[in-house]
Design an enzyme around this catalytic site. Structure first.
Site, PDB file in Angstrom:
ATOM      1  N   HIS A   1      34.687 -16.008  67.059  1.00 13.59           N
ATOM      2  CA  HIS A   1      33.660 -17.059  67.109  1.00 13.59           C
ATOM      3  C   HIS A   1      32.700 -17.016  65.911  1.00 13.59           C
ATOM      4  CE1 HIS A   1      35.080 -17.398  71.226  1.00 13.59           C
ATOM      5  NE2 HIS A   1      34.779 -16.136  71.442  1.00 13.59           N
TER       6      HIS A   1
ATOM      7  N   SER B   1      37.161 -19.202  63.368  1.00  6.58           N
ATOM      8  CA  SER B   1      36.669 -19.045  64.733  1.00  6.58           C
ATOM      9  C   SER B   1      37.879 -18.884  65.642  1.00  6.58           C
ATOM     10  CB  SER B   1      35.877 -20.285  65.121  1.00  6.58           C
ATOM     11  OG  SER B   1      34.825 -19.926  65.971  1.00  6.58           O
TER      12      SER B   1
ATOM     13  N   SER C   1      33.393 -23.068  69.318  1.00  2.76           N
ATOM     14  CA  SER C   1      32.388 -21.995  69.282  1.00  2.76           C
ATOM     15  C   SER C   1      31.701 -21.805  67.934  1.00  2.76           C
ATOM     16  CB  SER C   1      33.035 -20.674  69.714  1.00  2.76           C
ATOM     17  OG  SER C   1      34.038 -20.293  68.792  1.00  2.76           O
TER      18      SER C   1
ATOM     19  N   ASP D   1      39.929 -11.747  68.104  1.00  6.80           N
ATOM     20  CA  ASP D   1      39.233 -11.946  69.374  1.00  6.80           C
ATOM     21  C   ASP D   1      40.090 -12.879  70.212  1.00  6.80           C
ATOM     22  OD1 ASP D   1      37.614 -12.588  71.506  1.00  6.80           O
ATOM     23  OD2 ASP D   1      35.836 -13.009  70.314  1.00  6.80           O
TER      24      ASP D   1
ATOM     25  N   GLU E   1      38.840  -7.629  70.060  1.00  6.71           N
ATOM     26  CA  GLU E   1      37.519  -7.734  70.670  1.00  6.71           C
ATOM     27  C   GLU E   1      37.527  -7.876  72.192  1.00  6.71           C
ATOM     28  OE1 GLU E   1      34.536  -7.677  69.226  1.00  6.71           O
ATOM     29  OE2 GLU E   1      33.200  -8.792  70.523  1.00  6.71           O
TER      30      GLU E   1
ATOM     31  N   ASN F   1      37.499  -3.740  73.007  1.00 11.71           N
ATOM     32  CA  ASN F   1      36.933  -4.200  74.281  1.00 11.71           C
ATOM     33  C   ASN F   1      36.613  -3.038  75.205  1.00 11.71           C
ATOM     34  OD1 ASN F   1      36.392  -6.448  76.286  1.00 11.71           O
ATOM     35  ND2 ASN F   1      37.917  -5.240  77.393  1.00 11.71           N
TER      36      ASN F   1
ATOM     37  N   LYS G   1      31.130  -1.755  74.561  1.00 10.41           N
ATOM     38  CA  LYS G   1      31.520  -3.167  74.438  1.00 10.41           C
ATOM     39  C   LYS G   1      31.602  -3.781  75.833  1.00 10.41           C
ATOM     40  CE  LYS G   1      33.714  -7.073  73.646  1.00 10.41           C
ATOM     41  NZ  LYS G   1      34.099  -7.978  74.730  1.00 10.41           N
TER      42      LYS G   1
ATOM     43  N   ASP H   1      28.549  -6.195  76.443  1.00  4.95           N
ATOM     44  CA  ASP H   1      28.790  -7.586  76.018  1.00  4.95           C
ATOM     45  C   ASP H   1      29.308  -8.404  77.205  1.00  4.95           C
ATOM     46  OD1 ASP H   1      30.714  -9.638  75.287  1.00  4.95           O
ATOM     47  OD2 ASP H   1      30.763  -8.915  73.234  1.00  4.95           O
ATOM     48  N   ASN H   2      30.390  -7.924  77.841  1.00  3.77           N
ATOM     49  CA  ASN H   2      31.006  -8.709  78.913  1.00  3.77           C
ATOM     50  C   ASN H   2      30.020  -8.902  80.063  1.00  3.77           C
ATOM     51  OD1 ASN H   2      32.930  -7.686  77.143  1.00  3.77           O
ATOM     52  ND2 ASN H   2      34.554  -7.651  78.659  1.00  3.77           N
TER      53      ASN H   2
ATOM     54  N   CYS I   1      27.148 -11.911  79.139  1.00  4.41           N
ATOM     55  CA  CYS I   1      27.404 -13.080  79.994  1.00  4.41           C
ATOM     56  C   CYS I   1      26.254 -13.322  80.949  1.00  4.41           C
ATOM     57  CB  CYS I   1      28.727 -12.918  80.748  1.00  4.41           C
ATOM     58  SG  CYS I   1      30.156 -13.086  79.651  1.00  4.41           S
TER      59      CYS I   1
ATOM     60  N   HIS J   1      38.388 -16.171  78.515  1.00  5.36           N
ATOM     61  CA  HIS J   1      38.732 -16.451  77.110  1.00  5.36           C
ATOM     62  C   HIS J   1      39.499 -17.758  76.899  1.00  5.36           C
ATOM     63  CE1 HIS J   1      38.929 -15.345  72.921  1.00  5.36           C
ATOM     64  NE2 HIS J   1      40.142 -15.853  72.914  1.00  5.36           N
TER      65      HIS J   1
ATOM     66  N   HIS K   1      26.587 -14.990  73.153  1.00  7.70           N
ATOM     67  CA  HIS K   1      25.696 -13.867  73.471  1.00  7.70           C
ATOM     68  C   HIS K   1      24.645 -13.687  72.389  1.00  7.70           C
ATOM     69  CE1 HIS K   1      28.607 -13.204  76.418  1.00  7.70           C
ATOM     70  NE2 HIS K   1      29.154 -12.074  76.027  1.00  7.70           N
TER      71      HIS K   1
ATOM     72  N   SER L   1      28.843  -4.545  70.325  1.00  7.19           N
ATOM     73  CA  SER L   1      30.265  -4.877  70.187  1.00  7.19           C
ATOM     74  C   SER L   1      30.709  -4.747  68.730  1.00  7.19           C
ATOM     75  CB  SER L   1      30.514  -6.327  70.614  1.00  7.19           C
ATOM     76  OG  SER L   1      29.975  -6.548  71.879  1.00  7.19           O
TER      77      SER L   1
ATOM     78  N   GLN M   1      33.391  -2.704  66.329  1.00  2.61           N
ATOM     79  CA  GLN M   1      34.398  -3.359  65.476  1.00  2.61           C
ATOM     80  C   GLN M   1      34.426  -2.730  64.080  1.00  2.61           C
ATOM     81  OE1 GLN M   1      36.858  -5.301  65.652  1.00  2.61           O
ATOM     82  NE2 GLN M   1      36.615  -6.692  67.386  1.00  2.61           N
TER      83      GLN M   1
HETATM   84  P1  NAI Z   1      38.084  -7.963  84.059  1.00  4.43           P
HETATM   85  O1  NAI Z   1      39.510  -7.622  84.132  1.00  4.43           O
HETATM   86  O2  NAI Z   1      37.043  -6.884  84.108  1.00  4.43           O
HETATM   87  O3  NAI Z   1      37.701  -8.988  85.239  1.00  4.43           O
HETATM   88  C1  NAI Z   1      38.491 -10.057  85.659  1.00  4.43           C
HETATM   89  C2  NAI Z   1      38.465 -10.034  87.183  1.00  4.43           C
HETATM   90  O4  NAI Z   1      39.116 -11.196  87.687  1.00  4.43           O
HETATM   91  C3  NAI Z   1      39.215  -8.823  87.757  1.00  4.43           C
HETATM   92  O5  NAI Z   1      38.365  -8.074  88.606  1.00  4.43           O
HETATM   93  C4  NAI Z   1      40.396  -9.437  88.490  1.00  4.43           C
HETATM   94  O6  NAI Z   1      40.743  -8.708  89.660  1.00  4.43           O
HETATM   95  C5  NAI Z   1      39.863 -10.824  88.828  1.00  4.43           C
HETATM   96  N1  NAI Z   1      40.918 -11.820  89.078  1.00  4.43           N
HETATM   97  C6  NAI Z   1      42.145 -11.942  88.494  1.00  4.43           C
HETATM   98  N2  NAI Z   1      42.827 -12.976  89.029  1.00  4.43           N
HETATM   99  C7  NAI Z   1      42.000 -13.533  89.955  1.00  4.43           C
HETATM  100  C8  NAI Z   1      42.136 -14.638  90.834  1.00  4.43           C
HETATM  101  N3  NAI Z   1      43.270 -15.352  90.902  1.00  4.43           N
HETATM  102  N4  NAI Z   1      41.089 -14.941  91.649  1.00  4.43           N
HETATM  103  C9  NAI Z   1      39.949 -14.212  91.636  1.00  4.43           C
HETATM  104  N5  NAI Z   1      39.766 -13.140  90.808  1.00  4.43           N
HETATM  105  C10 NAI Z   1      40.783 -12.806  89.992  1.00  4.43           C
HETATM  106  O7  NAI Z   1      37.894  -8.830  82.743  1.00  4.43           O
HETATM  107  P2  NAI Z   1      36.505  -9.174  82.013  1.00  4.43           P
HETATM  108  O8  NAI Z   1      36.235  -8.150  80.981  1.00  4.43           O
HETATM  109  O9  NAI Z   1      35.499  -9.480  83.044  1.00  4.43           O
HETATM  110  O10 NAI Z   1      36.925 -10.499  81.219  1.00  4.43           O
HETATM  111  C11 NAI Z   1      37.261 -11.699  81.888  1.00  4.43           C
HETATM  112  C12 NAI Z   1      37.589 -12.789  80.868  1.00  4.43           C
HETATM  113  O11 NAI Z   1      36.413 -13.096  80.114  1.00  4.43           O
HETATM  114  C13 NAI Z   1      38.646 -12.406  79.835  1.00  4.43           C
HETATM  115  O12 NAI Z   1      39.397 -13.553  79.508  1.00  4.43           O
HETATM  116  C14 NAI Z   1      37.810 -11.976  78.639  1.00  4.43           C
HETATM  117  O13 NAI Z   1      38.551 -12.048  77.448  1.00  4.43           O
HETATM  118  C15 NAI Z   1      36.692 -12.975  78.709  1.00  4.43           C
HETATM  119  N6  NAI Z   1      35.420 -12.641  78.063  1.00  4.43           N
HETATM  120  C16 NAI Z   1      34.624 -13.710  77.732  1.00  4.43           C
HETATM  121  C17 NAI Z   1      33.390 -13.510  77.156  1.00  4.43           C
HETATM  122  C18 NAI Z   1      32.545 -14.674  76.780  1.00  4.43           C
HETATM  123  O14 NAI Z   1      31.561 -14.508  76.080  1.00  4.43           O
HETATM  124  N7  NAI Z   1      32.852 -15.880  77.204  1.00  4.43           N
HETATM  125  C19 NAI Z   1      32.876 -12.148  76.879  1.00  4.43           C
HETATM  126  C20 NAI Z   1      33.771 -11.093  77.322  1.00  4.43           C
HETATM  127  C21 NAI Z   1      34.988 -11.346  77.894  1.00  4.43           C
END
Ligand code: NAI
Length: 475
Positions: free
Chosen positions: A51, A74, A79, A137, A198, A223, A228, A232-233, A237, A343, A396, A404, A408
């Site tokens: 991003h 990006s 983003s 990322d 990332e 990650n 991180k 960050d997550n 968020c 993501h 963020h 984070s 990196q």
């Molecule tokens: P995580 O693996 O810690 O959490 C995801 C959760 O979703 C897990 O607990 C899993 O059991 C649950 N899950 C999976 N399938 C499901 C379903 N069908 N119904 C309900 N729950 C379900 O992953 P994390 O780190 O929380 O990341 C989640 C997403 O967010 C990823 O795609 C990551 O890349 C993205 N992300 C986005 C950020 C942003 O700024 N927008 C920042 C960091 C991560």
């Protein structure tokens, strides 16, 4: 210098914000100081796909300060902050008429064709070379290089691909144009010493490739540094989910019913933020451990089918696909807000929504759309189902991204300078470096750390200087 951004005249605004961000990014600034003389990234040609925000600008300029040549895109079509992109291209010493910074190929609101074109541009180094490092990322740059090399080996680009058929069509078209008999992508892949990734979703792709035996270069999973994903997550968020909702809709969150799908790191942050605003938060989960955590944290945990008709706000955080289906959206309340912070955009079935006969899409403002069903009811979809905190707001804040991005930079130095120590595989940074990243952020918050006595350190079996926890500790 070749580059493509929206408007270089935004550079001065971007530079003022970069200067404010530098103060809030003590980890990155400390790393700049520590390595200024040694120049550990001299000779590194880093292609970054992350991003293009103000915080990323500070990351890019840190990589340059350590000696790297950098090209950037990006990793999402919505983003980019155009003033950040302009400031990076112009650079601290340049002017819009005479830019002296880093080639960036990114603007807010790219089409998918443009997005993949940008990725290809940043992977093409002037003089015909490719990069020797990737900073990714979500894994799109890594994917393009791997697919290009795979199809060169196979001698043909297939007619259809996986996942989203529209996006795959675009990727395959691009590869059909760029795959060469001399093995352009194979050569790029062979030069790359490694990738630092990332996010959860990109890391997932890397482990899959490693398991399948198709990973072509080593990777550091940034990650899963504690500093991180547990920061960050979660805390990132916790901040930016509200920013996205507020800027997009300005709806009062207190008293509303909000469904958060997924209670991993991102879900925990989102749920806490919405609860803090006075929403009644309901969690959906598939993992019994995370479901139990949510229940113990005081949240109702149930299935989406149970509550789809009563909720006002939906946020998907799963990294999985098809969480909110078109059928779910048809059952929602009038003006329910539907958003994703995971993501990729496939958490919400946008294609299915568009296929509903008689459905009408209206732009309220960029990245905010109403979808009116034939019965007159409508829902509000943020950022076309793409990550709403970066699509509708600015992602963020700097302080959390400093954690984070310090990981990196350290990961880039590790892979670039110690290539021989990392055979093809997926690695996390050693714990002492994780602790170092945290340490670099304590002073700014006025944190006073207690120092272990030698006797105490011996008693719990650690070194006075750390690491303080075994590998299996979960924080
Ligand atoms: P995580 O693996 O810690 O959490 C995801 C959760 O979703 C897990 O607990 C899993 O059991 C649950 N899950 C999976 N399938 C499901 C379903 N069908 N119904 C309900 N729950 C379900 O992953 P994390 O780190 O929380 O990341 C989640 C997403 O967010 C990823 O795609 C990551 O890349 C993205 N992300 C986005 C950020 C942003 O700024 N927008 C920042 C960091 C991560």
């Amino acid at each position: 210098m070749d580059f493509k951004v929206a408007d270089l005249s935004l550079a001065a605004f971007g530079r003022r914000e970069i200067q404010l961000a530098e103060h809030e990014m003590p980890g990155l600034m400390a790393v700049r100081e520590e390595y200024a003389k040694a120049q550990p990234l001299a000779g590194a040609k880093i292609m970054g796909s992350l991003h293009m925000t103000i915080q990323t600008a500070v990351l890019i300029e840190t990589l340059v300060a350590l000696g790297a040549e950098v090209r950037w895109v990006s990793c999402n079509i919505f983003s980019t902050q155009d003033h950040a992109a302009a400031a990076v291209v112009v650079g601290p010493e340049g002017t819009p008429e005479d830019p002296k910074g880093v080639p960036v190929f990114a603007w807010k609101g790219e089409t998918l064709e443009e997005y993949w074109w940008c990725t290809e541009q940043a992977l093409a180094w002037p003089g015909g070379d490719g990069p020797n490092m990737i900073l990714d990322d979500g894994g799109d740059a890594t994917l393009l290089v791997h697919k290009g090399a795979e199809y060169e080996k196979a001698g043909a680009v297939p007619s259809t691909g996986e996942d989203d058929p529209e996006e795959w069509g675009i990727i395959l078209d691009l590869l059909r144009r760029t795959v060469t008999d001399e093995g352009r992508w194979t050569r790029i892949a062979s030069r790359i010493k490694g990738v630092t990734e990332e996010t959860t979703t990109g890391v997932h792709r890397l482990y899959e490739m490693f398991k399948a035996g198709t990973l072509l270069f080593p990777a550091i999973n940034v990650n899963d540094s504690v500093t991180k994903s547990k920061f960050d997550n979660k805390y990132g968020c916790r901040h930016s989910v509200l920013d996205g909702l507020n800027r997009a809709t300005d709806v009062l969150i207190g008293g509303k019913v909000a469904v958060v799908a997924g209670y991993g790191d991102v879900g925990k942050g989102c749920a806490e933020a919405l609860k803090g605003q006075g929403a009644r938060v309901i969690i959906t989960e598939i993992d019994p451990i995370c479901a139990l955590q949510a229940a113990m944290d005081g949240f109702q945990v149930t299935t989406l089918d149970e509550v789809v008709g009563i909720a006002d706000i939906f946020v998907t955080t799963t990294g999985n696909f098809n969480i909110i289906t078109a059928d779910h959206m048809a059952q929602m309340k009038h003006n329910a807000i539907v958003s994703n912070i995971g993501h990729f955009d496939n958490e919400i079935d946008m294609a299915g929504l568009a296929r509903i006969p008689g459905i009408e899409k209206t732009e309220v403002k960029p990245q905010v759309h109403t979808w009116r069903f034939p019965d007159g009811k409508q829902i509000i979809v943020l950022a076309e189902g793409r990550l709403m905190n970066l699509g509708c707001a600015t992602g963020h804040p700097s302080f959390v991204m400093s954690n984070s991005f310090t990981n990196q930079v350290i990961a880039q130095i590790e892979l670039f300078t110690k290539t021989g120590e990392y055979p093809i595989g997926v690695y996390v940074l050693p714990k002492h470096l994780d602790e170092k990243v945290a340490r670099l952020h304590l002073d700014a918050l006025g944190v006073k750390l207690t120092k272990l006595t030698k006797a105490q350190a011996e008693y719990i079996g650690v070194d006075v200087e750390g690491p303080y926890k075994p590998e299996h500790y979960r924080y």
